[in-house]
Design a protein around this motif. Structure first.
Motif: not given
Length: 172
Positions: A24-26, A72, A88-90, A92, A94
């Motif tokens: 995940s992006i997080e 971000h 950038t989220a992509e 499920d 990133c």
């Protein structure tokens, strides 16, 4: 891997690396912004929050965080060079874009080979493992092959990287 590209940003050479990560992006944000995580895969980790305007010290030089848009974008300068992570989220996962703007195009291949090594440590770290710097370098012959590939692709003289490689072998 040799997927880095050489660009020009504000009249200076810049290396750009893109990775699609199954996290995940997080999670990736923590890996690129938290000192305890950075030190597990990045070449250096400074004590920072990070916050825009914050300065930090490492290896006798001062850096400054110039932009933070969690989770971000993170941008900082260090030693007269500029570094950035864009996430950038992509699905499920990133997409990570790392850019390093530096001053001497002559060392582009050597620098790109180094970043390949460090970025190869990120995925194992995100997955809960650890890949040491030595393991990531593999044999110095492997680093040399990556360097030569970049030198050819970028159209730069491979001599500086070959000299660096010779020094590393001599130090072993």
């Amino acid at each position: 891997m040799t997927d880095g590209t050489l660009e020009t940003i504000d009249g200076r050479p810049a290396l750009r690396f893109e990775r699609t990560l199954a996290h995940s992006i997080e999670r990736v944000w923590r890996a690129v912004s938290v000192p305890a995580e950075l030190e597990r895969w990045f070449p250096a980790a400074a004590e920072w929050t990070p916050a825009t305007g914050e300065t930090f010290e490492a290896y006798g030089a001062t850096g400054e965080v110039t932009e933070v848009d969690a989770p971000h974008r993170l941008v900082w300068t260090f030693g007269g060079e500029k570094y950035s992570f864009d996430l950038t989220a992509e699905g499920d996962g990133c997409r990570l874009i790392f850019i390093h703007v530096f001053g001497d195009r002559a060392i582009a291949a050597q620098t790109a080979a180094g970043w390949e090594t460090y970025l190869s440590r990120l995925e194992p770290h995100l997955a809960g493992g650890y890949l040491s710097e030595a393991e990531a370098h593999g044999s110095w012959d492997q680093w040399g092959e990556v360097h030569e590939s970049y030198a050819e692709r970028f159209g730069v003289d491979p001599t500086p990287g070959r000299q660096f490689l010779a020094a590393q072998r001599a130090a072993q």
